[in-house]
Design a protein around this motif. Structure first.
Motif, PDB file in Angstrom:
ATOM      1  N   ALA A  85       0.754  -1.151  -0.078  1.00  0.00           N
ATOM      2  CA  ALA A  85       0.279   0.124   0.070  1.00  0.00           C
ATOM      3  C   ALA A  85       0.901   1.253  -0.045  1.00  0.00           C
ATOM      4  N   LEU A  86       1.890   1.150   0.665  1.00  0.00           N
ATOM      5  CA  LEU A  86       2.549   2.359   0.977  1.00  0.00           C
ATOM      6  C   LEU A  86       3.481   2.369  -0.555  1.00  0.00           C
ATOM      7  N   ASN A  87       3.745   1.409  -0.971  1.00  0.00           N
ATOM      8  CA  ASN A  87       4.449   1.553  -2.596  1.00  0.00           C
ATOM      9  C   ASN A  87       3.511   2.192  -3.421  1.00  0.00           C
ATOM     10  N   SER A  88       2.423   1.655  -3.355  1.00  0.00           N
ATOM     11  CA  SER A  88       1.318   2.096  -4.281  1.00  0.00           C
ATOM     12  C   SER A  88       1.045   3.496  -4.284  1.00  0.00           C
ATOM     13  N   ALA A  89       1.222   4.155  -2.996  1.00  0.00           N
ATOM     14  CA  ALA A  89       1.008   5.654  -3.075  1.00  0.00           C
ATOM     15  C   ALA A  89       2.144   6.257  -3.349  1.00  0.00           C
ATOM     16  N   VAL A  90       3.387   5.994  -3.054  1.00  0.00           N
ATOM     17  CA  VAL A  90       4.454   6.807  -3.399  1.00  0.00           C
ATOM     18  C   VAL A  90       5.603   6.198  -4.487  1.00  0.00           C
ATOM     19  N   PHE A  91       5.601   5.290  -4.998  1.00  0.00           N
ATOM     20  CA  PHE A  91       6.393   4.636  -5.837  1.00  0.00           C
ATOM     21  C   PHE A  91       6.930   5.599  -6.995  1.00  0.00           C
ATOM     22  N   THR A  92       8.152   5.734  -7.134  1.00  0.00           N
ATOM     23  CA  THR A  92       8.784   6.695  -8.093  1.00  0.00           C
ATOM     24  C   THR A  92       9.269   6.183  -9.330  1.00  0.00           C
ATOM     25  N   ASP A  93      10.233   4.883  -9.456  1.00  0.00           N
ATOM     26  CA  ASP A  93      10.165   4.179 -10.714  1.00  0.00           C
ATOM     27  C   ASP A  93      10.656   2.975 -10.618  1.00  0.00           C
ATOM     28  N   GLY A  94      10.896   2.327 -11.894  1.00  0.00           N
ATOM     29  CA  GLY A  94      11.082   1.219 -11.768  1.00  0.00           C
ATOM     30  C   GLY A  94      11.025   0.664 -13.326  1.00  0.00           C
ATOM     31  N   SER A  95      10.820  -0.561 -13.692  1.00  0.00           N
ATOM     32  CA  SER A  95      10.652  -0.887 -14.980  1.00  0.00           C
ATOM     33  C   SER A  95       9.470  -1.464 -15.467  1.00  0.00           C
ATOM     34  N   PHE A  96       9.231  -1.208 -16.791  1.00  0.00           N
ATOM     35  CA  PHE A  96       7.910  -1.773 -17.368  1.00  0.00           C
ATOM     36  C   PHE A  96       8.422  -2.619 -18.621  1.00  0.00           C
ATOM     37  N   CYS A  97       7.765  -3.960 -18.588  1.00  0.00           N
ATOM     38  CA  CYS A  97       8.312  -4.758 -19.779  1.00  0.00           C
ATOM     39  C   CYS A  97       7.175  -5.266 -20.421  1.00  0.00           C
ATOM     40  N   TYR A  98       6.828  -5.227 -21.715  1.00  0.00           N
ATOM     41  CA  TYR A  98       5.597  -5.715 -22.245  1.00  0.00           C
ATOM     42  C   TYR A  98       6.008  -6.605 -23.369  1.00  0.00           C
ATOM     43  N   ILE A  99       5.846  -7.869 -23.663  1.00  0.00           N
ATOM     44  CA  ILE A  99       6.241  -8.912 -24.607  1.00  0.00           C
ATOM     45  C   ILE A  99       5.037  -9.194 -25.188  1.00  0.00           C
ATOM     46  N   PRO A 100       4.944  -8.714 -26.478  1.00  0.00           N
ATOM     47  CA  PRO A 100       3.537  -9.005 -27.339  1.00  0.00           C
ATOM     48  C   PRO A 100       3.415 -10.577 -27.642  1.00  0.00           C
ATOM     49  N   LYS A 101       2.263 -10.748 -28.289  1.00  0.00           N
ATOM     50  CA  LYS A 101       1.896 -12.153 -28.531  1.00  0.00           C
ATOM     51  C   LYS A 101       3.089 -12.783 -29.301  1.00  0.00           C
ATOM     52  N   GLY A 102       3.454 -14.228 -29.048  1.00  0.00           N
ATOM     53  CA  GLY A 102       4.373 -14.903 -29.929  1.00  0.00           C
ATOM     54  C   GLY A 102       5.754 -14.567 -30.000  1.00  0.00           C
ATOM     55  N   VAL A 103       6.113 -13.686 -29.210  1.00  0.00           N
ATOM     56  CA  VAL A 103       7.634 -12.856 -29.207  1.00  0.00           C
ATOM     57  C   VAL A 103       8.447 -13.689 -28.414  1.00  0.00           C
ATOM     58  N   ARG A 104       9.576 -14.123 -28.445  1.00  0.00           N
ATOM     59  CA  ARG A 104      10.427 -14.558 -27.714  1.00  0.00           C
ATOM     60  C   ARG A 104      11.547 -13.484 -27.575  1.00  0.00           C
ATOM     61  N   CYS A 105      11.364 -12.943 -26.455  1.00  0.00           N
ATOM     62  CA  CYS A 105      12.417 -11.773 -26.382  1.00  0.00           C
ATOM     63  C   CYS A 105      13.933 -12.134 -26.545  1.00  0.00           C
ATOM     64  N   PRO A 106      14.575 -11.552 -27.497  1.00  0.00           N
ATOM     65  CA  PRO A 106      15.960 -12.030 -27.862  1.00  0.00           C
ATOM     66  C   PRO A 106      17.191 -11.786 -26.782  1.00  0.00           C
ATOM     67  N   MET A 107      16.817 -10.890 -26.029  1.00  0.00           N
ATOM     68  CA  MET A 107      17.838 -10.636 -25.135  1.00  0.00           C
ATOM     69  C   MET A 107      17.462 -10.674 -23.732  1.00  0.00           C
ATOM     70  N   GLU A 108      18.384 -10.664 -22.692  1.00  0.00           N
ATOM     71  CA  GLU A 108      18.048 -10.654 -21.346  1.00  0.00           C
ATOM     72  C   GLU A 108      17.700  -9.137 -21.084  1.00  0.00           C
ATOM     73  N   LEU A 109      16.401  -8.767 -20.426  1.00  0.00           N
ATOM     74  CA  LEU A 109      15.982  -7.710 -19.729  1.00  0.00           C
ATOM     75  C   LEU A 109      16.517  -7.311 -18.226  1.00  0.00           C
ATOM     76  N   SER A 110      17.019  -6.330 -18.238  1.00  0.00           N
ATOM     77  CA  SER A 110      17.587  -6.175 -16.870  1.00  0.00           C
ATOM     78  C   SER A 110      17.361  -4.762 -16.208  1.00  0.00           C
ATOM     79  N   THR A 111      17.152  -4.810 -15.179  1.00  0.00           N
ATOM     80  CA  THR A 111      17.153  -3.409 -14.121  1.00  0.00           C
ATOM     81  C   THR A 111      18.437  -3.492 -12.991  1.00  0.00           C
ATOM     82  N   TYR A 112      18.983  -2.043 -13.046  1.00  0.00           N
ATOM     83  CA  TYR A 112      19.769  -2.240 -11.706  1.00  0.00           C
ATOM     84  C   TYR A 112      19.221  -0.843 -10.901  1.00  0.00           C
TER      85      TYR A 112
END
Lengths: 252, 481
Positions: free
Chosen positions: B182-209
């Motif tokens: 709940a606290l996070n939902s109120a004040v979250f600031t950033d992070g990553s968003f990934c969306y992989i469409p239908k039938g796609v095999r993501c060709p590389m590792e996605l990474s957040t630091y």
């Protein structure tokens, strides 16, 4: 090569070794025999540097170095090898990787480059034949689920890989059937050379049917009470330890 | 009183090598939390009205909630008014490419072993970098966009893909889920968003630091990964923070959604500052991670290597809704000195023929406490649900603790749940055996611990397995070489 002078050692405050003297020269094979509880394995542990064993007096020189000043790993790197009576299991660590780490630590100590995988495997293949050890055993976690015979063979295999100057075999014959005993003994004999010395610790004479000792010592109550040649071992086998221990004054 | 250190104690006394602070201008807001602070965060991020309303609603819930106290961890009461909820490296202008990133920041990440420019050229890993409250840069964006994969910061996703974010945000971890969510939902600031469409095999590792830099700042990251039908993605997160005497709060929420026949592999290498040897400072890592196997035959796999944080409170979970879906949890949690970890998973079997597998390895050293807490639940509808759990603990020394809290709730006769647990100690025997072969105590402990953790390490993507192994080794080393 190894010179032990008047070594006294305690375990948990109890004196187990009460003044041991022993000289081993390169190329020699010595056997230490004695009844249970006489201090045979304690001597092996003291030489290898196990921390629970406290040396209270005496000195040991190994290849002109003060052995007791060296850490257990440095003793190993200097060329002292102990084949364990009860080899230890390390889950998840393959025998191959374990030996490779050991070999390369030793090389590093002596200022050598680590072996690459190809040369390591080549040497490993050669040594495998010596002790008739199977490849599949070496890819398994070290000693985990090994039979008694496999564990002992693995000890001798590690000895072959590490090419020690002095090999101490602590009851390597215990728990082996006659075939395994023959294989292990053959392995030891093939590794024996004029530059290397072997110290065999055993309760029974039967290993000495396969390994010819130059000297036999009888350890009793923390002291070497009798030394001789191979004939002494045969005499012990025939008459039992009593014929030696009867005359020894325990309080001396 | 000075204790005599045995070889084992020496081998596991570590130094944290990521503890430096980057000297950089930061746009921070005043400490404290109220509606105005949330409005300010939302304003700074130029968010649409619906996002602000969502935050305020979460905040209203949070005010009514109480902090959970059931975990096997102890810490002083957190003063939520003493935390900075927004801190961003300045100047924050729109970046068109990685070359425009502040050199000071680039060198920070170079020091951490995350070379943004080099990553871009050499390896097949796309990286999103988050410092304090904002995403600094995301690599490989254009290349990924060509095949329809969206990989960007969540702030950017709110601007550019509001329909996707609105649809999925909070759908797996509702804002009312728990205190920290709940606290996070109120004040979250950033992070990553990934969306992989239908039938796609993501060709590389996605990474957040993730990196916390600013003093007294909390990090509240939010990550959302959506894998449409028949898609695949492997995602990895890493994190570090400077050494500070004060504890810092990190309360993240991660949501994963796998549609029909989709697979998400999520790996974490967590190395937040653990505090010093006396237990002073360190990150409070209170994280809610949950995935839903929404479609049939979907799969979610969590792998975590947890070596940092003063306190870890996290239970990456899988809701197995789709029939034949699979949930996996592989974990290595290493605690040293005065660290406390209460971590595990929840596998919620709802669909038919769902399967889950849990392999948790806890390693405790020093005075640390390490707990596994796991729930396996098979609902009435979960016909033929299967679970296999294995929890192993390894103790280094005799002043640490390992605990296992397995919970099993089965409401279906056809379900089969298996649980195995072991506790072992690195014995002086094992150590001496290694030393007699010429392996020094540090290397020996590393060898033994890595052997113990091998089954989990094998689950990590190749590029990170070696890094993780090194990290585990470094966490134990007396001196970092």
């Amino acid at each position: 090569m190894l010179s032990i002078k008047n070594i006294h050692a305690n375990v948990e405050g109890k004196e187990i070794l009460k003044g041991i003297n022993l000289e081993i020269k390169a190329g020699e094979v010595h056997a230490i025999m004695g009844p249970n509880g006489s201090g045979k394995s304690t001597l092996a542990s003291v030489l290898a540097g196990r921390e629970q064993y406290e040396v209270t007096a005496g000195e040991v020189s190994f290849l002109d170095k003060d052995l007791l000043e060296l850490s257990p790993e440095d003793r190993a790197r200097e060329g002292l090898f102990l084949a364990f009576q009860y080899p230890v299991e390390i889950p998840g660590v393959s025998t191959t990787n374990f030996i490779k780490a050991a070999v390369n630590e030793k090389r590093k100590y002596h200022g050598l480059e680590p072996l690459d995988s190809v040369s390591f495997l080549k040497i490993m293949k050669e040594k495998m034949k010596l002790v008739e050890i199977d490849q599949s055993l070496l890819s398994r976690s070290i000693n985990e689920g090994f039979s008694g015979g496999e564990k002992k063979r693995n000890e001798i295999f590690q000895m072959a890989m590490l090419e020690p100057k002095l090999a101490i075999l602590d009851e390597t014959d215990s728990g082996l059937d006659i075939d395994a005993l023959r294989i292990v003994a053959n392995g030891i004999n093939k590794l024996h050379s004029p530059e290397r010395a072997v110290l065999v610790i055993t309760h029974y004479q039967r290993l000495l049917d396969y390994i010819q000792p130059d000297y036999v010592h009888v350890l009793y109550n923390g002291r070497i009470v009798k030394s001789g040649t191979k004939e002494l071992a045969l005499e012990l086998e025939e008459k039992g330890y009593d014929f030696i221990t009867e005359g020894v004054d325990l309080n001396a | 009183m000075k204790e005599k250190q045995g070889p084992l104690e020496q081998a596991v006394s570590n130094d944290y090598k990521y503890g430096f602070v980057t000297d950089i201008d930061t746009d921070t807001i005043a400490k404290g939390l109220n509606e105005d602070v949330i409005r300010l965060i939302s304003h700074k991020k130029n968010e649409p009205e619906w996002m602000l309303e969502w935050r305020l609603k979460a905040y209203a819930y949070w005010l009514k909630m109480v902090e959970p106290d059931w975990a096997n961890v102890k810490y002083p009461i957190i003063d939520y008014q003493d935390i900075i909820y927004y801190a961003a490296p300045k100047p924050k202008k729109q970046l068109n490419s990685l070359d425009e990133v502040d050199p000071e920041l680039l060198s920070t990440f170079e020091k951490l072993g995350i070379s943004l420019s080099e990553q871009k050229r050499l390896t097949g890993v796309a990286v999103d970098v988050v410092m304090d409250s904002v995403s600094i840069a995301t690599s490989f964006k254009e290349q990924l966009a060509e095949i329809g994969v969206i990989f960007c910061s969540i702030s950017e996703a709110i601007q550019l893909h509001p329909e996707l974010v609105r649809k999925h945000l909070g759908s797996v971890v509702p804002m009312t889920d728990n205190y920290f969510a709940a606290l996070n939902s109120a004040v979250f600031t950033d992070g990553s968003f990934c969306y992989i469409p239908k039938g796609v095999r993501c060709p590389m590792e996605l990474s957040t630091y993730f990196r916390i830099n600013t003093e007294n700042a909390g990090q509240f990251e939010r990550t959302l990964i959506v894998a449409e039908d028949e898609s695949y993605v492997s995602y990895l997160e890493g994190c570090t923070a400077p050494m500070r005497d004060e504890n810092q709060l990190h309360a993240a929420v991660v949501e994963l959604i796998a549609m029909e026949k989709a697979e998400i592999k999520y790996s974490t290498v967590q190395n937040w500052y653990p505090g010093d040897k006396e237990g002073k400072g360190g990150i409070y890592n209170f994280v809610t991670k949950r995935g839903i196997c929404k479609g049939d035959h979907s799969k979610i796999s969590w792998t975590q290597v947890e070596t940092g944080s003063a306190i870890t409170w996290k239970y990456p979970s899988v809701i197995l809704k789709g029939d034949y879906s699979i949930g996996e949890f592989y974990s290595v949690a290493f605690t040293n000195n005065h660290q406390q970890a209460d971590t595990g998973t929840k596998m919620m079997h709802l669909g038919k023929n769902t399967r889950s597998r849990i392999v948790a390895k806890g390693i405790s050293a020093g005075h640390s406490q390490n707990s596994y807490r796991g729930l396996v639940r098979a609902s009435k509808q979960a016909i033929n649900a299967r679970n296999y759990s294995q929890c192993d603990s390894l103790l280094l020394g005799d002043k640490c603790g390992a605990h296992t809290f397995p919970y099993i709730e089965v409401k279906n006769k056809t379900a089969i749940v298996e649980h195995e647990a072991t506790t072992s100690k690195i014995g002086e025997d094992q150590l001496f055996y290694c030393r007699q072969r010429g392996i020094d105590p540090e290397a020996a402990v590393a060898l033994i611990v890595n052997g113990f953790a091998k089954e989990v390490m094998n689950q990590l993507p190749m590029e990170f397995a070696i890094e993780a192994q090194k990290l585990l080794t470094i966490s134990m080393e007396g001196s970092v070489g």
